[in-house]
Design a protein around this motif. Structure first.
Motif, PDB file in Angstrom:
ATOM      1  N   LEU A 252       0.859  -1.181   0.000  1.00  5.40           N
ATOM      2  CA  LEU A 252       0.000   0.000   0.000  1.00  5.40           C
ATOM      3  C   LEU A 252       0.894   1.229   0.000  1.00  5.40           C
ATOM      4  O   LEU A 252       1.712   1.413   0.910  1.00  5.40           O
ATOM      5  N   SER A 253       0.754   2.061  -1.015  1.00  2.00           N
ATOM      6  CA  SER A 253       1.591   3.260  -1.132  1.00  2.00           C
ATOM      7  C   SER A 253       0.798   4.485  -0.693  1.00  2.00           C
ATOM      8  O   SER A 253      -0.276   4.762  -1.229  1.00  2.00           O
ATOM      9  N   ILE A 254       1.337   5.201   0.286  1.00  2.00           N
ATOM     10  CA  ILE A 254       0.666   6.347   0.888  1.00  2.00           C
ATOM     11  C   ILE A 254       1.509   7.597   0.663  1.00  2.00           C
ATOM     12  O   ILE A 254       2.697   7.616   0.965  1.00  2.00           O
ATOM     13  N   ASN A 255       0.889   8.636   0.141  1.00  7.32           N
ATOM     14  CA  ASN A 255       1.578   9.918  -0.030  1.00  7.32           C
ATOM     15  C   ASN A 255       1.556  10.696   1.274  1.00  7.32           C
ATOM     16  O   ASN A 255       0.585  10.635   2.036  1.00  7.32           O
ATOM     17  N   PHE A 256       2.628  11.439   1.524  1.00 13.30           N
ATOM     18  CA  PHE A 256       2.597  12.335   2.676  1.00 13.30           C
ATOM     19  C   PHE A 256       3.187  13.685   2.288  1.00 13.30           C
ATOM     20  O   PHE A 256       3.958  13.800   1.339  1.00 13.30           O
ATOM     21  N   MET A 257       2.765  14.694   3.019  1.00 15.13           N
ATOM     22  CA  MET A 257       3.199  16.066   2.767  1.00 15.13           C
ATOM     23  C   MET A 257       4.360  16.389   3.700  1.00 15.13           C
ATOM     24  O   MET A 257       4.176  16.435   4.925  1.00 15.13           O
ATOM     25  N   PRO A 258       5.569  16.583   3.182  1.00 10.36           N
ATOM     26  CA  PRO A 258       6.725  16.774   4.063  1.00 10.36           C
ATOM     27  C   PRO A 258       6.601  17.965   4.991  1.00 10.36           C
ATOM     28  O   PRO A 258       7.083  17.928   6.131  1.00 10.36           O
ATOM     29  N   ASN A 259       5.926  19.022   4.551  1.00  8.43           N
ATOM     30  CA  ASN A 259       5.804  20.209   5.389  1.00  8.43           C
ATOM     31  C   ASN A 259       4.710  20.073   6.441  1.00  8.43           C
ATOM     32  O   ASN A 259       4.506  20.986   7.238  1.00  8.43           O
ATOM     33  N   ALA A 260       4.003  18.928   6.426  1.00  7.04           N
ATOM     34  CA  ALA A 260       2.959  18.691   7.428  1.00  7.04           C
ATOM     35  C   ALA A 260       3.459  17.841   8.587  1.00  7.04           C
ATOM     36  O   ALA A 260       2.715  17.583   9.525  1.00  7.04           O
TER      37      ALA A 260
ATOM     38  N   ILE B  25      12.887  12.625   8.441  1.00  8.74           N
ATOM     39  CA  ILE B  25      11.601  11.925   8.395  1.00  8.74           C
ATOM     40  C   ILE B  25      11.746  10.599   7.653  1.00  8.74           C
ATOM     41  O   ILE B  25      11.305   9.544   8.116  1.00  8.74           O
ATOM     42  N   LEU B  26      12.368  10.640   6.476  1.00  5.88           N
ATOM     43  CA  LEU B  26      12.519   9.438   5.658  1.00  5.88           C
ATOM     44  C   LEU B  26      13.378   8.393   6.366  1.00  5.88           C
ATOM     45  O   LEU B  26      13.086   7.191   6.307  1.00  5.88           O
ATOM     46  N   HIS B  27      14.422   8.826   7.040  1.00 10.66           N
ATOM     47  CA  HIS B  27      15.248   7.880   7.801  1.00 10.66           C
ATOM     48  C   HIS B  27      14.440   7.250   8.935  1.00 10.66           C
ATOM     49  O   HIS B  27      14.581   6.042   9.213  1.00 10.66           O
ATOM     50  N   ALA B  28      13.600   8.042   9.590  1.00  8.43           N
ATOM     51  CA  ALA B  28      12.765   7.512  10.680  1.00  8.43           C
ATOM     52  C   ALA B  28      11.775   6.488  10.150  1.00  8.43           C
ATOM     53  O   ALA B  28      11.540   5.447  10.788  1.00  8.43           O
ATOM     54  N   TYR B  29      11.195   6.742   8.975  1.00 11.07           N
ATOM     55  CA  TYR B  29      10.260   5.793   8.397  1.00 11.07           C
ATOM     56  C   TYR B  29      10.966   4.503   8.005  1.00 11.07           C
ATOM     57  O   TYR B  29      10.440   3.407   8.205  1.00 11.07           O
ATOM     58  N   ARG B  30      12.146   4.624   7.422  1.00 15.36           N
ATOM     59  CA  ARG B  30      12.912   3.426   7.064  1.00 15.36           C
ATOM     60  C   ARG B  30      13.270   2.623   8.306  1.00 15.36           C
ATOM     61  O   ARG B  30      13.219   1.384   8.290  1.00 15.36           O
TER      62      ARG B  30
ATOM     63  N   LEU C 236       2.479  -3.729   8.670  1.00 19.03           N
ATOM     64  CA  LEU C 236       3.285  -2.524   8.518  1.00 19.03           C
ATOM     65  C   LEU C 236       4.338  -2.672   7.424  1.00 19.03           C
ATOM     66  O   LEU C 236       4.668  -1.702   6.737  1.00 19.03           O
ATOM     67  N   GLU C 237       4.859  -3.890   7.261  1.00 16.73           N
ATOM     68  CA  GLU C 237       5.925  -4.085   6.284  1.00 16.73           C
ATOM     69  C   GLU C 237       5.446  -3.935   4.848  1.00 16.73           C
ATOM     70  O   GLU C 237       6.256  -3.901   3.912  1.00 16.73           O
ATOM     71  N   ARG C 238       4.146  -3.822   4.641  1.00 19.04           N
ATOM     72  CA  ARG C 238       3.613  -3.644   3.290  1.00 19.04           C
ATOM     73  C   ARG C 238       3.269  -2.199   2.978  1.00 19.04           C
ATOM     74  O   ARG C 238       2.709  -1.898   1.925  1.00 19.04           O
ATOM     75  N   ILE C 239       3.631  -1.277   3.869  1.00 20.23           N
ATOM     76  CA  ILE C 239       3.344   0.139   3.646  1.00 20.23           C
ATOM     77  C   ILE C 239       4.549   0.832   3.016  1.00 20.23           C
ATOM     78  O   ILE C 239       5.684   0.659   3.446  1.00 20.23           O
ATOM     79  N   ILE C 240       4.272   1.612   1.976  1.00 25.54           N
ATOM     80  CA  ILE C 240       5.268   2.470   1.339  1.00 25.54           C
ATOM     81  C   ILE C 240       4.853   3.912   1.600  1.00 25.54           C
ATOM     82  O   ILE C 240       3.685   4.269   1.446  1.00 25.54           O
ATOM     83  N   PHE C 241       5.805   4.745   1.984  1.00 21.79           N
ATOM     84  CA  PHE C 241       5.539   6.172   2.112  1.00 21.79           C
ATOM     85  C   PHE C 241       6.180   6.909   0.945  1.00 21.79           C
ATOM     86  O   PHE C 241       7.385   6.814   0.710  1.00 21.79           O
ATOM     87  N   GLU C 242       5.353   7.639   0.195  1.00 16.73           N
ATOM     88  CA  GLU C 242       5.818   8.434  -0.941  1.00 16.73           C
ATOM     89  C   GLU C 242       5.847   9.907  -0.561  1.00 16.73           C
ATOM     90  O   GLU C 242       4.872  10.430  -0.024  1.00 16.73           O
ATOM     91  N   VAL C 243       6.948  10.565  -0.876  1.00 13.31           N
ATOM     92  CA  VAL C 243       7.007  12.009  -0.731  1.00 13.31           C
ATOM     93  C   VAL C 243       7.056  12.617  -2.126  1.00 13.31           C
ATOM     94  O   VAL C 243       7.854  12.210  -2.962  1.00 13.31           O
ATOM     95  N   THR C 244       6.162  13.550  -2.388  1.00 15.12           N
ATOM     96  CA  THR C 244       6.135  14.159  -3.698  1.00 15.12           C
ATOM     97  C   THR C 244       7.136  15.300  -3.781  1.00 15.12           C
ATOM     98  O   THR C 244       7.339  16.042  -2.820  1.00 15.12           O
ATOM     99  N   GLU C 245       7.766  15.420  -4.929  1.00 16.02           N
ATOM    100  CA  GLU C 245       8.693  16.522  -5.155  1.00 16.02           C
ATOM    101  C   GLU C 245       7.965  17.808  -5.498  1.00 16.02           C
ATOM    102  O   GLU C 245       8.588  18.866  -5.572  1.00 16.02           O
ATOM    103  N   GLN C 246       6.667  17.741  -5.736  1.00 17.12           N
ATOM    104  CA  GLN C 246       5.971  18.924  -6.218  1.00 17.12           C
ATOM    105  C   GLN C 246       5.579  19.888  -5.106  1.00 17.12           C
ATOM    106  O   GLN C 246       5.124  20.990  -5.382  1.00 17.12           O
ATOM    107  N   GLU C 247       5.741  19.475  -3.855  1.00 17.62           N
ATOM    108  CA  GLU C 247       5.571  20.423  -2.758  1.00 17.62           C
ATOM    109  C   GLU C 247       6.953  20.931  -2.378  1.00 17.62           C
ATOM    110  O   GLU C 247       7.867  20.143  -2.116  1.00 17.62           O
TER     111      GLU C 247
ATOM    112  N   PHE D 124       9.344   0.716   7.012  1.00 18.54           N
ATOM    113  CA  PHE D 124       8.565   1.110   5.843  1.00 18.54           C
ATOM    114  C   PHE D 124       9.487   1.275   4.634  1.00 18.54           C
ATOM    115  O   PHE D 124      10.626   1.718   4.753  1.00 18.54           O
ATOM    116  N   LEU D 125       8.957   0.954   3.445  1.00 23.13           N
ATOM    117  CA  LEU D 125       9.644   1.328   2.226  1.00 23.13           C
ATOM    118  C   LEU D 125       9.393   2.815   1.970  1.00 23.13           C
ATOM    119  O   LEU D 125       8.389   3.372   2.395  1.00 23.13           O
ATOM    120  N   THR D 126      10.327   3.448   1.265  1.00 21.50           N
ATOM    121  CA  THR D 126      10.202   4.873   0.978  1.00 21.50           C
ATOM    122  C   THR D 126      10.320   5.109  -0.525  1.00 21.50           C
ATOM    123  O   THR D 126      10.997   4.359  -1.238  1.00 21.50           O
TER     124      THR D 126
END
Length: 249
Positions: free
Chosen positions: A87-95, A139-144, A117-128, A148-150
């Motif tokens: 399951l790939s979930i987008n997140f807003m880095p500034n949030a 944040i990304l290091h904490a998720y890894r 939990l091991e099936r969750i991917i967190f995506e950060v968009t470059e457009q924000e 979680f996959l990043t």
């Protein structure tokens, strides 16, 4: 340490507030394996309204709640639909104020829904526009560290670009559809994508081509060695459901 006001406001959200929303799902397919690699959760209004209508209601005052609500809804619907892949979930880095605090709602939602939990991917968009690159990397290091996959979404169209990649190497990188569109007829795009693929191979990053709409685009990208694809050629997003997938022959 106590929670920040922003993060404490994210919890115990009423369903009838100004950020009522739901999810649609679009698959990311692995053509080498002939199966779905992941389903990306895409925000929609509660009756299936487009993402733009929801995002138009997001502002500085509710951005934290919106980000948390999206995570929770994605996990709840992922469990309800019994998604058989990641399951790939987008997140807003500034949030995200503090990674460990802001991830708590996701962990609790996954526990309640019995979603692995091991099936969750967190995506950060470059457009924000990233206001603090060091904070995003933390944040990304904490998720890894949580298992979680990043993924970096919209690579090639955003603000961080190579600067982000230099400081953090995600598991996945999604080529922006602007690079993919018409690549079969555009030598410049071919050179740029080939260079990105070579860089990612050397860094151990898997590449996803998103926004693929034509067989010609697919054939060109597949010949370059890409195995993970997303786009209308294979399946359109389905509101509160998992769409059928058209695998290329």
């Amino acid at each position: 340490m106590s929670d920040s006001p922003s993060c404490s406001a994210c919890r115990d959200l009423p369903e009838d507030d100004d950020l009522s929303l739901s999810m649609a799902f679009q698959p990311i397919i692995d053509v080498a394996q002939g199966k779905v690699f992941a389903h990306e959760a895409l925000v929609r209004g509660p009756a299936g309204e487009g993402a733009a209508s929801v995002l138009a209601r997001v502002n500085a005052d509710n951005r934290y709640r919106f980000d948390q609500r999206c995570r929770i809804k994605a996990v709840e619907w992922g469990a309800r639909l019994q998604i058989p892949a990641r399951l790939s979930i987008n997140f807003m880095p500034n949030a995200v104020y503090r990674a460990e605090t802001c991830i708590r709602a996701t962990l609790e939602a996954a526990q309640r829904a019995h979603f692995p939990l091991e099936r969750i991917i967190f995506e950060v968009t470059e457009q924000e526009q990233v206001l603090d690159l060091d904070h995003l990397c933390a944040i990304l290091h904490a998720y890894r560290a949580r298992g979680f996959l990043t993924a970096i979404d919209d690579f090639g169209a955003g603000f961080a670009g190579l600067n982000l990649l230099a400081d953090f190497q995600p598991d996945l990188l999604k080529l922006d559809m602007g690079l993919v569109r018409g690549i079969d007829r555009d030598n410049v795009r071919q050179v740029l994508v080939e260079g990105t693929l070579d860089m990612c191979r050397r860094l151990g990053i898997a590449v996803i081509a998103e926004g693929v709409e034509s067989r010609e685009e697919y054939d060109t990208l597949r010949a370059m060695g890409i195995e993970l694809f997303q786009g209308y050629l294979f399946a359109r997003p389905l509101f509160q459901g998992l769409p059928d997938v058209a695998y290329p022959e």
